[in-house]
Design a protein around this motif. Structure first.
Motif, PDB file in Angstrom:
ATOM      1  N   ALA A  38      -3.114  97.274  14.340  1.00 53.64           N
ATOM      2  CA  ALA A  38      -4.314  98.051  14.042  1.00 53.64           C
ATOM      3  C   ALA A  38      -5.386  97.811  15.102  1.00 53.64           C
ATOM      4  N   TRP A  39      -5.486  96.582  15.590  1.00 55.50           N
ATOM      5  CA  TRP A  39      -6.464  96.256  16.625  1.00 55.50           C
ATOM      6  C   TRP A  39      -6.160  97.030  17.907  1.00 55.50           C
ATOM      7  N   TRP A  40      -4.890  97.071  18.284  1.00 60.07           N
ATOM      8  CA  TRP A  40      -4.487  97.815  19.478  1.00 60.07           C
ATOM      9  C   TRP A  40      -4.780  99.307  19.319  1.00 60.07           C
ATOM     10  N   LEU A  41      -4.474  99.847  18.147  1.00 61.09           N
ATOM     11  CA  LEU A  41      -4.721 101.265  17.908  1.00 61.09           C
ATOM     12  C   LEU A  41      -6.211 101.597  17.948  1.00 61.09           C
ATOM     13  N   SER A  42      -7.050 100.653  17.536  1.00 58.48           N
ATOM     14  CA  SER A  42      -8.493 100.910  17.508  1.00 58.48           C
ATOM     15  C   SER A  42      -9.114 100.892  18.906  1.00 58.48           C
ATOM     16  N   LEU A  43      -8.455 100.222  19.858  1.00 61.34           N
ATOM     17  CA  LEU A  43      -9.023 100.072  21.197  1.00 61.34           C
ATOM     18  C   LEU A  43      -8.265 100.830  22.278  1.00 61.34           C
ATOM     19  N   SER A  44      -7.001 101.105  22.046  1.00 63.22           N
ATOM     20  CA  SER A  44      -6.143 101.645  23.101  1.00 63.22           C
ATOM     21  C   SER A  44      -6.452 103.111  23.424  1.00 63.22           C
ATOM     22  N   ARG A 126     -18.933  96.459  20.297  1.00 60.55           N
ATOM     23  CA  ARG A 126     -20.195  95.812  20.649  1.00 60.55           C
ATOM     24  C   ARG A 126     -20.308  94.362  20.176  1.00 60.55           C
ATOM     25  N   PRO A 127     -19.975  94.024  18.908  1.00 51.88           N
ATOM     26  CA  PRO A 127     -20.092  92.618  18.477  1.00 51.88           C
ATOM     27  C   PRO A 127     -19.247  91.664  19.305  1.00 51.88           C
ATOM     28  N   GLU A 129     -18.383  92.153  22.480  1.00 50.39           N
ATOM     29  CA  GLU A 129     -19.001  92.061  23.805  1.00 50.39           C
ATOM     30  C   GLU A 129     -20.156  91.064  23.791  1.00 50.39           C
ATOM     31  N   VAL A 130     -20.951  91.103  22.727  1.00 48.23           N
ATOM     32  CA  VAL A 130     -22.057  90.158  22.593  1.00 48.23           C
ATOM     33  C   VAL A 130     -21.530  88.731  22.479  1.00 48.23           C
ATOM     34  N   ALA A 131     -20.471  88.546  21.649  1.00 50.10           N
ATOM     35  CA  ALA A 131     -19.887  87.205  21.479  1.00 50.10           C
ATOM     36  C   ALA A 131     -19.327  86.689  22.799  1.00 50.10           C
ATOM     37  N   ALA A 132     -18.733  87.577  23.595  1.00 47.99           N
ATOM     38  CA  ALA A 132     -18.164  87.165  24.881  1.00 47.99           C
ATOM     39  C   ALA A 132     -19.260  86.716  25.844  1.00 47.99           C
ATOM     40  N   THR A 133     -20.394  87.405  25.839  1.00 44.33           N
ATOM     41  CA  THR A 133     -21.498  87.010  26.718  1.00 44.33           C
ATOM     42  C   THR A 133     -22.073  85.658  26.320  1.00 44.33           C
ATOM     43  N   SER A 144     -15.021  84.065  14.068  1.00 46.11           N
ATOM     44  CA  SER A 144     -16.467  84.101  13.861  1.00 46.11           C
ATOM     45  C   SER A 144     -17.050  85.510  13.846  1.00 46.11           C
ATOM     46  N   VAL A 145     -16.307  86.495  14.352  1.00 47.59           N
ATOM     47  CA  VAL A 145     -16.827  87.863  14.423  1.00 47.59           C
ATOM     48  C   VAL A 145     -15.959  88.837  13.637  1.00 47.59           C
ATOM     49  N   VAL A 146     -14.678  88.934  14.016  1.00 51.28           N
ATOM     50  CA  VAL A 146     -13.810  89.964  13.434  1.00 51.28           C
ATOM     51  C   VAL A 146     -13.582  89.740  11.941  1.00 51.28           C
TER      52      VAL A 146
END
Length: 233
Positions: A38-44, A126-127, A129-133, A144-146
């Motif tokens: 599902a994660w791949w389908l949401s981003l791919s 976006r969440p 990306e913020v966590a990565a920064t 902690s995010v997903v």
């Protein structure tokens, strides 16, 4: 309800425990497999994405007996998988708990992937990306995010998968038959009772499934409303 439970025979209880075992295993396996899918389908943006989505949703429109038939050919003694296991000195997977578990996982796949996919889409990138920064690694982002942001999707996916497995019939009957303690789940036992004209036993088990299904759907819709209110705040 107590009268209903008291009237159940040892065979009925055996089928109930086997059904719960199948539901639990199917739900756990699909959460493990369905989450990255599902994660791949949401981003791919891959060209394969549409084909993968169609394959995932196929059990929703395909007759269960058709899916069960092809799985029987695949996992049986003359199938590609079953035949290979026989050559290795192992038993084929048709008419076994392992076989109906595989069928159940495939048949319930969209009931796990679709809620998770919708939850991941609502969260957006976006969440993360913020966590990565902020220096969060992939594993840290997951816990902690997903998981906190998408907990509603996971709960609904698990509940729907469990409930759908509870009522599976066609795939299991085609692939597993009706072997007590091995493949005779509740839906198949109800069919057997009806064929034997044991209508009282069939009615008791059917009523139990109706009550269970209603309770699960009530919980799912209640949770969905709660998570929608939380998201709106």
């Amino acid at each position: 309800m107590p009268e209903l439970l008291a009237a159940l025979s040892p065979q009925d209880w055996q089928a109930i425990l086997l059904t719960l075992k199948l539901c639990l295993y199917t739900t756990l396996i699909l959460l493990l497999l369905g989450t990255p899918l599902a994660w791949w389908l949401s981003l791919s943006h891959s060209k394969l994405r549409t084909a993968v989505q169609a394959i995932v949703a196929l059990p929703l429109v395909l007759p269960p007996t058709v899916l069960g038939f092809y799985l029987l050919l695949l996992l049986g003694p003359h199938g590609v998988v079953g035949g290979a296991l026989e050559q290795l000195g192992l038993n084929h997977l048709a008419f076994s708990f392992s076989g109906i578990l595989i069928g159940s996982v495939i048949y319930s796949l969209p009931f796990t992937v679709q809620p998770l996919l919708e939850s991941f889409r609502r969260m957006g990138p976006r969440p993360l990306e913020v966590a990565a920064t902020l220096g969060a690694g992939k594993l840290d982002q997951l816990f902690s995010v997903v998981l906190p942001l998408c907990r509603g999707g996971f709960i609904i996916a698990a509940t729907l998968t469990f409930a759908h497995t509870l009522g599976e019939f066609g795939v299991i009957l085609m692939l597993g038959g009706s072997i007590p303690g091995e493949t005779q789940v509740l839906s198949v036992l109800i069919y057997d009772h009806t064929e034997a004209m044991n209508y009282a036993q069939a009615q008791q088990l059917s009523l139990g499934l109706v009550i269970s299904a209603f309770a699960v759907l009530f919980i799912v819709y209640g949770l969905n409303r709660r998570f929608e209110r939380e998201a709106a705040l």
